[in-house]
Motif scaffolding. Structure first.
Motif, PDB file in Angstrom:
ATOM      1  N   UNK A  65      14.867  12.233 -11.117  1.00 54.95           N
ATOM      2  CA  UNK A  65      13.550  12.175 -11.735  1.00 54.95           C
ATOM      3  C   UNK A  65      13.171  10.728 -12.046  1.00 54.95           C
ATOM      4  N   UNK A  66      14.129   9.960 -12.550  1.00 52.44           N
ATOM      5  CA  UNK A  66      13.874   8.553 -12.843  1.00 52.44           C
ATOM      6  C   UNK A  66      13.527   7.785 -11.572  1.00 52.44           C
ATOM      7  N   UNK A  67      14.259   8.061 -10.511  1.00 51.90           N
ATOM      8  CA  UNK A  67      14.005   7.387  -9.237  1.00 51.90           C
ATOM      9  C   UNK A  67      12.631   7.767  -8.695  1.00 51.90           C
ATOM     10  N   UNK A  68      12.266   9.040  -8.815  1.00 50.01           N
ATOM     11  CA  UNK A  68      10.968   9.501  -8.326  1.00 50.01           C
ATOM     12  C   UNK A  68       9.835   8.797  -9.076  1.00 50.01           C
ATOM     13  N   UNK A  69       9.975   8.701 -10.390  1.00 48.76           N
ATOM     14  CA  UNK A  69       8.965   8.016 -11.194  1.00 48.76           C
ATOM     15  C   UNK A  69       8.855   6.553 -10.787  1.00 48.76           C
ATOM     16  N   UNK A  70       9.986   5.940 -10.571  1.00 47.06           N
ATOM     17  CA  UNK A  70      10.020   4.535 -10.148  1.00 47.06           C
ATOM     18  C   UNK A  70       9.295   4.347  -8.815  1.00 47.06           C
ATOM     19  N   UNK A  71       9.507   5.275  -7.900  1.00 46.34           N
ATOM     20  CA  UNK A  71       8.842   5.200  -6.596  1.00 46.34           C
ATOM     21  C   UNK A  71       7.333   5.377  -6.758  1.00 46.34           C
ATOM     22  N   UNK A  72       6.921   6.360  -7.554  1.00 41.44           N
ATOM     23  CA  UNK A  72       5.496   6.628  -7.733  1.00 41.44           C
ATOM     24  C   UNK A  72       4.772   5.429  -8.353  1.00 41.44           C
ATOM     25  N   UNK A  73       5.392   4.817  -9.336  1.00 42.09           N
ATOM     26  CA  UNK A  73       4.753   3.665  -9.982  1.00 42.09           C
ATOM     27  C   UNK A  73       4.648   2.481  -9.026  1.00 42.09           C
ATOM     28  N   UNK A  74       5.701   2.257  -8.261  1.00 41.55           N
ATOM     29  CA  UNK A  74       5.675   1.159  -7.293  1.00 41.55           C
ATOM     30  C   UNK A  74       4.661   1.444  -6.194  1.00 41.55           C
ATOM     31  N   UNK A  75       4.634   2.675  -5.705  1.00 43.79           N
ATOM     32  CA  UNK A  75       3.717   3.033  -4.617  1.00 43.79           C
ATOM     33  C   UNK A  75       2.263   2.955  -5.066  1.00 43.79           C
ATOM     34  N   UNK A  76       1.986   3.339  -6.310  1.00 43.89           N
ATOM     35  CA  UNK A  76       0.612   3.256  -6.825  1.00 43.89           C
ATOM     36  C   UNK A  76       0.125   1.808  -6.761  1.00 43.89           C
ATOM     37  N   UNK A  77       0.997   0.884  -7.091  1.00 47.82           N
ATOM     38  CA  UNK A  77       0.639  -0.540  -7.026  1.00 47.82           C
ATOM     39  C   UNK A  77       0.372  -0.960  -5.582  1.00 47.82           C
ATOM     40  N   UNK A  78       1.215  -0.509  -4.658  1.00 55.62           N
ATOM     41  CA  UNK A  78       1.055  -0.873  -3.250  1.00 55.62           C
ATOM     42  C   UNK A  78      -0.252  -0.305  -2.693  1.00 55.62           C
ATOM     43  N   UNK A  79      -0.536   0.959  -2.970  1.00 55.27           N
ATOM     44  CA  UNK A  79      -1.773   1.572  -2.478  1.00 55.27           C
ATOM     45  C   UNK A  79      -2.997   0.869  -3.062  1.00 55.27           C
ATOM     46  N   UNK A  80      -2.940   0.529  -4.357  1.00 51.97           N
ATOM     47  CA  UNK A  80      -4.072  -0.117  -5.008  1.00 51.97           C
ATOM     48  C   UNK A  80      -4.322  -1.507  -4.430  1.00 51.97           C
ATOM     49  N   UNK A  81      -3.268  -2.251  -4.163  1.00 48.66           N
ATOM     50  CA  UNK A  81      -3.403  -3.633  -3.697  1.00 48.66           C
ATOM     51  C   UNK A  81      -3.692  -3.733  -2.196  1.00 48.66           C
ATOM     52  N   UNK A  82      -3.108  -2.817  -1.411  1.00 48.23           N
ATOM     53  CA  UNK A  82      -3.203  -2.963   0.042  1.00 48.23           C
ATOM     54  C   UNK A  82      -4.049  -1.893   0.729  1.00 48.23           C
ATOM     55  N   UNK A  83      -4.396  -0.846  -0.011  1.00 46.73           N
ATOM     56  CA  UNK A  83      -5.174   0.230   0.585  1.00 46.73           C
ATOM     57  C   UNK A  83      -4.286   1.250   1.278  1.00 46.73           C
ATOM     58  N   UNK A  91       7.014  -0.408   2.315  1.00 49.89           N
ATOM     59  CA  UNK A  91       6.481  -1.316   1.309  1.00 49.89           C
ATOM     60  C   UNK A  91       6.689  -0.758  -0.100  1.00 49.89           C
ATOM     61  N   UNK A  92       6.539   0.555  -0.236  1.00 49.54           N
ATOM     62  CA  UNK A  92       6.780   1.177  -1.540  1.00 49.54           C
ATOM     63  C   UNK A  92       8.239   1.023  -1.941  1.00 49.54           C
ATOM     64  N   UNK A  93       9.130   1.189  -0.977  1.00 46.91           N
ATOM     65  CA  UNK A  93      10.561   1.040  -1.244  1.00 46.91           C
ATOM     66  C   UNK A  93      10.878  -0.383  -1.692  1.00 46.91           C
ATOM     67  N   UNK A  94      10.297  -1.350  -0.999  1.00 45.08           N
ATOM     68  CA  UNK A  94      10.535  -2.760  -1.344  1.00 45.08           C
ATOM     69  C   UNK A  94      10.018  -3.068  -2.742  1.00 45.08           C
ATOM     70  N   UNK A  95       8.842  -2.533  -3.080  1.00 48.96           N
ATOM     71  CA  UNK A  95       8.254  -2.773  -4.407  1.00 48.96           C
ATOM     72  C   UNK A  95       9.104  -2.142  -5.505  1.00 48.96           C
ATOM     73  N   UNK A  96       9.707  -0.992  -5.193  1.00 51.89           N
ATOM     74  CA  UNK A  96      10.538  -0.288  -6.179  1.00 51.89           C
ATOM     75  C   UNK A  96      11.959  -0.831  -6.233  1.00 51.89           C
ATOM     76  N   UNK A  97      12.316  -1.687  -5.270  1.00 52.08           N
ATOM     77  CA  UNK A  97      13.679  -2.208  -5.218  1.00 52.08           C
ATOM     78  C   UNK A  97      14.674  -1.170  -4.751  1.00 52.08           C
TER      79      UNK A  97
END
Length: 259
Positions: A65-83, A91-97
């Motif tokens: 659950x923690x990992x899923x939340x981490x992915x969602x938060x990172x992906x939201x940033x990627x989608x917002x910045x890059x479309x 890219x989401x994986x890289x942003x989430x580390x």
């Protein structure tokens, strides 16, 4: 590897793919390559084995659950910045580390990830909204409270956290049939809940009789979305403070009971 190590390794592998209460001594023994009595010797009775398996599964689920939340938060940033078009699971994986495999384990495709973000955001808003509305309508000065609430909804614009562009991606990506269907389902659920709650507030005398509470909900939701698009087009002309004060006055004076 000792027999004990084989037994616990096999149990850990099984608990990743099956509910703990469906795992048997025999299954663990088969995977470990030992006799089932060896499994019982290390776990004790069946209840002891199930307790250990349950603890392992609960710990793993919490970690997932923690990992899923981490992915969602990172992906939201990627989608917002890059479309949506330029975003990717990599890219989401890289942003989430995290590794790409970790993201694929939770979300098989970019669309699945994007839809999960939409549902998560709208669910969070829906959970908070009844409390917000009740506090707003019960405030000593509802008009001022409405202004403050509207300003809070637009805080992401001035903070520059990418939330506004993420909303824009939700809208533009609705050209894809599956995403459009998901948006309609989740937004529909949100609007129904808002309408039901406003109807309750109307019964308590906070909203003028004769007005359709569901129509009010759609109107306010549509107004907020429209203002957001206007701000995205021309943030200089759409100065938030005077704009939202005016919107609050018009809204409240339109729905408040006549005295």
């Amino acid at each position: 590897m000792t027999v004990r190590d084989q037994v616990y390794k096999a149990a850990e592998e099984l608990v990743r793919s099956k509910p703990f209460d469906q795992i048997t001594f025999a299954e663990i023994a088969k995977r470990a390559g030992v006799h089932w009595t060896a499994v019982r010797r290390h776990f004790g009775d069946k209840q002891g084995m199930r307790k250990w398996l349950m603890e392992q599964q609960m710990e793993r689920q919490g970690s997932l659950a923690d990992t899923r939340t981490r992915i969602l938060e990172a992906a939201a940033k990627v989608f917002a910045e890059q479309g949506y078009a330029q975003a990717s699971l990599e890219k989401a994986a890289a942003e989430a580390g995290l590794t790409k495999g970790a993201v694929y384990w939770h979300f098989p495709s970019k669309q699945d990830l994007f839809l999960a973000i939409i549902e998560r955001n709208l669910t969070q808003q829906l959970q908070q909204l009844p409390l917000d509305i009740e506090q707003l309508l019960g405030a000593e000065n509802p008009e001022s409270a409405l202004t403050a609430w509207l300003y809070a909804q637009f805080a992401c614009l001035e903070n520059g956290d990418g939330g506004s562009m993420l909303f824009f991606e939700f809208v533009t990506s609705s050209r894809e049939p599956e995403i459009r269907a998901k948006l309609q389902k989740v937004y529909g659920k949100s609007l129904e809940a808002i309408g039901d709650f406003l109807a309750q507030m109307q019964q308590k005398g906070y909203i003028a009789e004769g007005l359709d509470p569901r129509a009010i909900g759609i109107m306010v939701d549509g107004l907020i979305k429209g203002l957001l698009i206007e701000w995205l087009i021309d943030p200089v002309r759409c100065e938030l403070k005077p704009l939202l004060e005016t919107v609050a006055q018009v809204l409240w004076r339109g729905i408040a009971p006549r005295t």
